[in-house]
Enzyme design. Structure first.
Site, PDB file in Angstrom:
ATOM      1  N   GLU A 140       3.473  -9.379   3.764  1.00  0.00           N
ATOM      2  CA  GLU A 140       4.719  -8.903   3.386  1.00  0.00           C
ATOM      3  C   GLU A 140       4.655  -9.214   1.745  1.00  0.00           C
ATOM      4  O   GLU A 140       5.236  -8.363   0.922  1.00  0.00           O
ATOM      5  CB  GLU A 140       5.684  -9.268   4.132  1.00  0.00           C
ATOM      6  CG  GLU A 140       5.927  -9.087   5.634  1.00  0.00           C
ATOM      7  CD  GLU A 140       5.052 -10.098   6.440  1.00  0.00           C
ATOM      8  OE1 GLU A 140       5.373 -10.021   7.567  1.00  0.00           O
ATOM      9  OE2 GLU A 140       4.060 -10.860   5.795  1.00  0.00           O
ATOM     10  N   CYS A 151       9.213 -14.016   4.007  1.00  0.00           N
ATOM     11  CA  CYS A 151       8.855 -12.681   3.826  1.00  0.00           C
ATOM     12  C   CYS A 151      10.024 -11.724   3.962  1.00  0.00           C
ATOM     13  O   CYS A 151      10.301 -10.738   3.353  1.00  0.00           O
ATOM     14  CB  CYS A 151       7.740 -12.080   4.958  1.00  0.00           C
ATOM     15  SG  CYS A 151       6.354 -12.958   4.305  1.00  0.00           S
ATOM     16  N   CYS A 205       8.358 -13.520   8.486  1.00  0.00           N
ATOM     17  CA  CYS A 205       8.885 -15.114   8.268  1.00  0.00           C
ATOM     18  C   CYS A 205      10.095 -14.995   7.632  1.00  0.00           C
ATOM     19  O   CYS A 205      10.267 -14.078   6.775  1.00  0.00           O
ATOM     20  CB  CYS A 205       7.747 -15.935   7.971  1.00  0.00           C
ATOM     21  SG  CYS A 205       7.288 -16.014   6.263  1.00  0.00           S
ATOM     22  N   HIS A 239       1.482 -13.924   1.937  1.00  0.00           N
ATOM     23  CA  HIS A 239       1.460 -13.347   3.383  1.00  0.00           C
ATOM     24  C   HIS A 239       1.294 -11.842   3.032  1.00  0.00           C
ATOM     25  O   HIS A 239       1.521 -11.478   1.820  1.00  0.00           O
ATOM     26  CB  HIS A 239       2.822 -13.734   3.922  1.00  0.00           C
ATOM     27  CG  HIS A 239       3.081 -14.832   4.383  1.00  0.00           C
ATOM     28  ND1 HIS A 239       3.960 -15.421   5.268  1.00  0.00           N
ATOM     29  CD2 HIS A 239       2.183 -16.089   4.225  1.00  0.00           C
ATOM     30  CE1 HIS A 239       3.996 -16.747   5.486  1.00  0.00           C
ATOM     31  NE2 HIS A 239       2.695 -17.185   4.803  1.00  0.00           N
TER      32      HIS A 239
END
Length: 295
Positions: free
Chosen positions: A173, A220, A217, A171
């Site tokens: 992040e 993250c 999420c 992701h």
């Protein structure tokens, strides 16, 4: 007896000789991978920035609070960006209208709504760049700020690489945290002793703030906290990620984590078990009784 010893030595030498090509031809880390700047992963340098950008501007800090507004009279700022649809199915395309305001529900964002700034907009620009490169609509920025002067030392910007790297953990992040920690050579981005960094940095200490294009999420969010950062600013919400045409289960992930383990199987199909084994604490016991770096 001497003949037997000689034969053993000859066998050992022979085996060692034949094993040498295997060791040479299959190194644990190839020279090519060792020289790559980011975990040996291939990436498109034209659209992806893995290294920090130096800066010397004064950091404005977290944006100012969003002005109090009457529910019916407030109009959220919007860029006006609404690309032409290239979906072949015109009926389906007509349903994918451009969204002009964030979806906020259940009072979840009450008291934390702030205006935008350069860094929040940069994270959202990174999300758009990612989609243009064939990835998901997510971007993130880490800003390293000198504690004494309040100036930005450098920043990292990155986006989602899940599809590009076939990595469900890549992701935006996660990748920007990895890039910042790797370049600085630290585990804690929330309180940094500048003298210990791999990159040249003036001043005694610094810290990093985090900007994300969308509400992180659970994975993250945990990574941001594990990296020691205490300030998180995000733009779009988990509800924005669940609209028609996006359909990402971010809100479902939050809900699932708030559910007891025993209820996750009937509700979400996730079977979770705790296994009682004799050596379950061996690693912990070695860690706490051994002089290894703690984090």
């Amino acid at each position: 007896m001497q003949l037997f010893a000689f034969r053993r030595m000859l066998v050992a030498i022979t085996l060692g000789f034949f094993s040498i090509p295997l060791l040479v031809s299959q190194p644990l880390v190839s020279a090519e991978n060792a020289s790559k700047p980011f975990f040996g992963d291939q990436y498109n340098a034209a659209t992806c920035q893995m290294n920090a950008t130096p800066s010397d501007e004064v950091y404005s800090g977290v944006p100012l609070p969003e002005p109090k507004h009457a529910h019916l009279s407030y109009v959220q700022p919007w860029s006006g960006f609404c690309p032409e649809s290239n979906i072949a199915d015109k009926t389906k395309a007509a349903c994918m209208t451009c969204q002009t305001a964030n979806i906020k529900g259940g009072g979840l964002y009450d008291g934390i709504e702030v205006q935008g700034n350069k860094w929040a907009e940069m994270a959202c620009d990174e999300a758009r760049r990612c989609v243009e490169a064939g990835g998901g609509p997510f971007g993130a920025v880490i800003v390293q700020v000198d504690d004494e002067s309040g100036k930005v030392i450098r920043y990292w910007r990155n986006h989602n690489h899940v599809v590009e790297w076939s990595d469900p953990t890549a992701h935006a992040e996660m990748t920007v945290v990895r890039a910042a920690c790797k370049e600085l050579g630290v585990l804690n981005l929330g309180h940094i002793v500048n003298s210990s960094l791999k990159l040249p940095t003036t001043g005694k200490s610094s810290h990093c703030d985090f900007y994300a294009s969308t509400e992180p999420c659970p994975m993250c969010y945990t990574a941001i906290r594990r990296a020691g950062m205490n300030t998180l600013v995000f733009a779009s919400t988990r509800y924005d990620a669940g609209v028609q045409g996006i359909d990402l289960p971010l809100d479902a992930n939050y809900t699932e984590l708030q559910t007891s383990y025993s209820e996750r199987a009937p509700k979400y199909g996730m079977h979770v078990y705790q296994s009682t084994v004799p050596n379950s604490l061996d690693g912990y016991n070695l860690y706490k009784r051994t002089n290894v770096p703690k984090y």
